[in-house]
Scaffold this active site. Structure first.
Site, PDB file in Angstrom:
ATOM      1  N   HIS A   1       0.833  -1.201   0.000  1.00  0.00           N
ATOM      2  CA  HIS A   1       0.000   0.000   0.000  1.00  0.00           C
ATOM      3  C   HIS A   1       0.868   1.251   0.000  1.00  0.00           C
ATOM      4  O   HIS A   1       0.422   2.324   0.401  1.00  0.00           O
ATOM      5  CB  HIS A   1      -0.945  -0.016   1.207  1.00  0.00           C
TER       6      HIS A   1
ATOM      7  N   HIS B   1     -12.036   8.915  -1.569  1.00  0.00           N
ATOM      8  CA  HIS B   1     -10.898   8.097  -1.163  1.00  0.00           C
ATOM      9  C   HIS B   1      -9.833   8.923  -0.454  1.00  0.00           C
ATOM     10  O   HIS B   1      -8.663   8.576  -0.438  1.00  0.00           O
ATOM     11  CB  HIS B   1     -10.301   7.422  -2.415  1.00  0.00           C
TER      12      HIS B   1
ATOM     13  N   GLU C   1       2.658   0.564   4.461  1.00  0.00           N
ATOM     14  CA  GLU C   1       2.146   1.915   4.267  1.00  0.00           C
ATOM     15  C   GLU C   1       3.280   2.941   4.312  1.00  0.00           C
ATOM     16  O   GLU C   1       4.334   2.694   4.910  1.00  0.00           O
ATOM     17  CB  GLU C   1       1.138   2.269   5.375  1.00  0.00           C
TER      18      GLU C   1
END
Length: 447
Positions: free
Chosen positions: A133, A353, A381
């Protein structure tokens, strides 16, 4: 038990200096697409694109064609595309079994326009338990950062769009640090393989390598050799983390706790992990103004209109609204006195988003992190923390917030949100059944 974490204060973080002229905030998906394609066409040294996926659709084809054209014009151009290993090798949720985007990558490499290397990064042995991600596109010395992936809706290729945040930072040191991490931590790993080549190992064959990679990622950091601290002007710190209690999580919590006047939070899914919710509750108790901007359930990317065939995944937006209603009810007094502000984003069937945090006028966190339990414990992340002690980003911040607020409505009390009894029959029955066996708690953690 409270989460314990070291507090090198945010002021002590190493950072890369910026000038206000080197930072640009884009406010819509169409501008994001045009800017990305323009930067690809102008690149002369390197293009590193990192996203959850590059989709086999019109927008994905446009990006791939731009990369191939750039490579033909400048054969020495170093082009690497990194996507999640698992996501690339399956179809969309609910679709029939297929080769996924990887089949398209292979077809592109076999075509006359030449190969663009697309690497699959497996951060876990199963997609359910963790995905790549990371966000951020590096084009020469410029970083284009967004939580968006690359497909029609994120790039507003046709009628619909998915609204995200988009920032351009021209900073050679930051670009170098981001590329260095990709090369040394991911591209050099034996778990990472090209998806555009015909022969690719199976996930089962890579299980040991994946475990080694995940262990290494837990210890990795962006290279701050050329960073400075202390520095009292506009600057940026790149952060990365995977797994529980990682540095990104700790600094994010430290960021919230540092607030003196106001915090603004954007998240597409109202499902904060316990440590974040605890900090938000503390902020409210301390009298700090808190504003949370979240997508309406109909603006959630999992929302299924009532007239369409229902799938279980379509219950997720309703689960998030249940969470939001409960939160609003608990903090109804703060809502009434407008210390707490809740805004729902909705725009004619488009989706939301946005992720990020603004603290006072001193810090701006731009990230792909959804600020949910999955982001805090499973996925790899990253984020860019912009230090702005002199308020130089104030105009850009206001422009971005004005654009976001254009499609929001305030929630002044919890009764403005629907209850489970008001949901469509299929949704109501599923949520009732899940709640009885407490499976909803598991869903909150992994989705």
């Amino acid at each position: 038990m409270a989460l314990l974490y070291p507090r090198p204060s945010l002021e002590q973080l190493p950072r890369f200096p910026l000038s206000i002229e080197s930072v640009q905030t884009l406010t819509c998906a169409a501008d994001f697409r045009r800017t990305l394609l323009s930067l690809i066409g102008a690149a002369r040294r390197r293009i590193y694109l990192t996203a959850l996926y590059l989709q086999d659709d019109d927008a994905g084809h446009e990006v791939m064609a731009a990369l191939q054209t750039a490579k033909q014009a400048t054969p020495a151009l170093d082009i690497r595309v990194l996507v999640d290993w698992h996501r690339a090798q399956r179809g969309l949720i609910g679709a029939a079994k297929q080769a996924g985007n990887a089949g398209w990558y292979r077809a592109c490499s076999a075509g006359a326009d030449g190969a663009i290397p697309v690497y699959g990064v497996p951060v876990q042995t199963r997609e359910l338990f963790g995905v790549l991600h990371l966000k951020g596109f590096v084009l020469d010395d410029t970083v284009l950062y967004s939580g968006a992936s690359l497909n029609d809706v994120y790039l507003h290729r046709h009628d619909r769009y998915r609204h995200d945040r988009y920032h351009l930072l021209h900073c050679p040191r930051l670009a170098d640090a981001m590329v260095d991490l990709l090369r040394t931590q991911l591209l050099d790993s034996s778990a990472v393989h090209r998806l555009d080549e015909p022969q690719c190992p199976t996930t089962r064959q890579l299980r040991r390598d994946i475990r080694v990679l995940r262990k290494q990622l837990a210890a990795c950091r962006y290279d701050d050799t050329h960073a400075v601290t202390p520095y009292h002007g506009l600057a940026v710190t790149p952060l990365i983390g995977i797994g529980r209690n990682n540095p990104l999580n700790r600094h994010l919590l430290d960021l919230l706790s540092s607030a003196r006047e106001k915090v603004i939070i954007c998240t597409p899914y109202f499902n904060f992990p316990k440590p974040v919710m605890r900090e938000i509750n503390r902020l409210i108790l301390r009298g700090i103004d808190v504003e949370i901007i979240v997508g309406d359930k109909t603006a959630n990317d999992f929302f299924i209109p009532p007239h369409e065939s229902f799938k279980a995944i379509g219950a997720l937006p309703y689960l998030y609204e249940v969470n939001l209603r409960r939160f609003a009810k608990v903090h109804r007094k703060a809502l009434m006195r407008q210390q707490l502000k809740l805004h729902l984003w909705q725009d004619n069937g488009n989706s939301y988003h946005l992720k990020g945090i603004w603290v006072d006028d001193r810090y701006h966190l731009i990230t792909g992190n959804n600020l949910n339990p999955r982001a805090f414990s499973l996925d790899l992340e990253n984020a860019l923390l912009i230090h702005d002690p002199k308020g130089e980003m104030a105009a850009q911040k206001q422009l971005e917030l004005d654009t976001i607020h254009r499609h929001t409505r305030p929630i002044l009390q919890h009764r403005e949100l629907e209850t489970v009894r008001q949901y469509p029959d299929r949704v109501r029955k599923l949520l009732t059944r899940l709640s009885r066996v407490r499976i909803d708690r598991l869903l909150y953690r992994i989705l």
